[in-house]
Write a protein that holds these residues in place. Sequence first.
Motif, PDB file in Angstrom:
ATOM      1  N   MET A 117     -11.016  -1.692  -0.562  1.00  0.00           N
ATOM      2  CA  MET A 117     -11.549  -0.836   0.500  1.00  0.00           C
ATOM      3  C   MET A 117     -10.984   0.582   0.492  1.00  0.00           C
ATOM      4  O   MET A 117     -11.712   1.532   0.776  1.00  0.00           O
ATOM      5  CB  MET A 117     -11.297  -1.493   1.858  1.00  0.00           C
ATOM      6  N   ALA A 118      -9.714   0.731   0.164  1.00  0.00           N
ATOM      7  CA  ALA A 118      -9.087   2.052   0.276  1.00  0.00           C
ATOM      8  C   ALA A 118      -8.859   2.739  -1.060  1.00  0.00           C
ATOM      9  O   ALA A 118      -8.778   3.964  -1.105  1.00  0.00           O
ATOM     10  CB  ALA A 118      -7.750   1.930   1.009  1.00  0.00           C
ATOM     11  N   LEU A 119      -8.758   1.966  -2.114  1.00  0.00           N
ATOM     12  CA  LEU A 119      -8.405   2.558  -3.401  1.00  0.00           C
ATOM     13  C   LEU A 119      -9.512   2.482  -4.442  1.00  0.00           C
ATOM     14  O   LEU A 119      -9.328   2.908  -5.575  1.00  0.00           O
ATOM     15  CB  LEU A 119      -7.134   1.884  -3.951  1.00  0.00           C
ATOM     16  N   GLY A 120     -10.642   1.923  -4.072  1.00  0.00           N
ATOM     17  CA  GLY A 120     -11.785   1.878  -4.978  1.00  0.00           C
ATOM     18  C   GLY A 120     -11.645   0.919  -6.141  1.00  0.00           C
ATOM     19  O   GLY A 120     -12.304   1.097  -7.167  1.00  0.00           O
ATOM     20  N   GLU A 121     -10.814  -0.103  -5.984  1.00  0.00           N
ATOM     21  CA  GLU A 121     -10.673  -1.087  -7.058  1.00  0.00           C
ATOM     22  C   GLU A 121     -11.933  -1.953  -7.139  1.00  0.00           C
ATOM     23  O   GLU A 121     -12.686  -2.073  -6.178  1.00  0.00           O
ATOM     24  CB  GLU A 121      -9.429  -1.947  -6.824  1.00  0.00           C
ATOM     25  N   VAL A 157      -7.203  -4.266   0.539  1.00  0.00           N
ATOM     26  CA  VAL A 157      -6.897  -2.836   0.684  1.00  0.00           C
ATOM     27  C   VAL A 157      -7.210  -2.098  -0.617  1.00  0.00           C
ATOM     28  O   VAL A 157      -7.746  -0.981  -0.594  1.00  0.00           O
ATOM     29  CB  VAL A 157      -5.432  -2.622   1.110  1.00  0.00           C
ATOM     30  N   GLY A 158      -6.918  -2.722  -1.734  1.00  0.00           N
ATOM     31  CA  GLY A 158      -7.228  -2.107  -3.023  1.00  0.00           C
ATOM     32  C   GLY A 158      -8.715  -1.823  -3.176  1.00  0.00           C
ATOM     33  O   GLY A 158      -9.114  -0.762  -3.651  1.00  0.00           O
ATOM     34  N   TYR A 191       0.831  -1.202   0.000  1.00  0.00           N
ATOM     35  CA  TYR A 191       0.000   0.000   0.000  1.00  0.00           C
ATOM     36  C   TYR A 191       0.871   1.259   0.000  1.00  0.00           C
ATOM     37  O   TYR A 191       0.609   2.213  -0.736  1.00  0.00           O
ATOM     38  CB  TYR A 191      -0.943  -0.006   1.207  1.00  0.00           C
ATOM     39  N   LYS A 243       2.247   1.984  -3.402  1.00  0.00           N
ATOM     40  CA  LYS A 243       1.245   2.624  -4.245  1.00  0.00           C
ATOM     41  C   LYS A 243       1.128   4.116  -3.902  1.00  0.00           C
ATOM     42  O   LYS A 243       1.069   4.961  -4.790  1.00  0.00           O
ATOM     43  CB  LYS A 243      -0.105   1.927  -4.072  1.00  0.00           C
ATOM     44  N   GLN A 244       1.137   4.402  -2.593  1.00  0.00           N
ATOM     45  CA  GLN A 244       1.003   5.788  -2.143  1.00  0.00           C
ATOM     46  C   GLN A 244       2.257   6.622  -2.413  1.00  0.00           C
ATOM     47  O   GLN A 244       2.197   7.850  -2.392  1.00  0.00           O
ATOM     48  CB  GLN A 244       0.661   5.835  -0.657  1.00  0.00           C
TER      49      GLN A 244
END
Length: 106
Positions: A76-80, A73-74, A18, A21-22
């Motif tokens: 839930m947090a990144l809108g995948e 996480v993708g 994560y 990515k950030q």
Amino acid sequence: MAWIYLIAAGILEVVWAYAMKQSHGFTRPLATAIMAVAMAGSVGLLALSMRTLPLGTAYTIWTGIGAVGAFAVGIMALGEQATMARLSAAALIVSGLVMMKLSSTH
């Protein structure tokens, strides 16, 4: 204790993915630093767990936690996208991890 190390290593695997990515291609210093520390911690804890656990078990569980965790996480947090095919693939990975754990003699 080896299993605790291994689970912590897997969680750090998700953290560094994560953070990578950030970091936007290592252009954000804080995210890049978090990634590097989490990566080192993940590999270090994996090494500790391998003092006791077999290579195949430890590595498979570690990468599986990282893969499914990063997938979650993708979403839930990144809108995948959470398509049925992607969710099914993640479920198959988790079932493989459970089978690996159950088949381990440690």
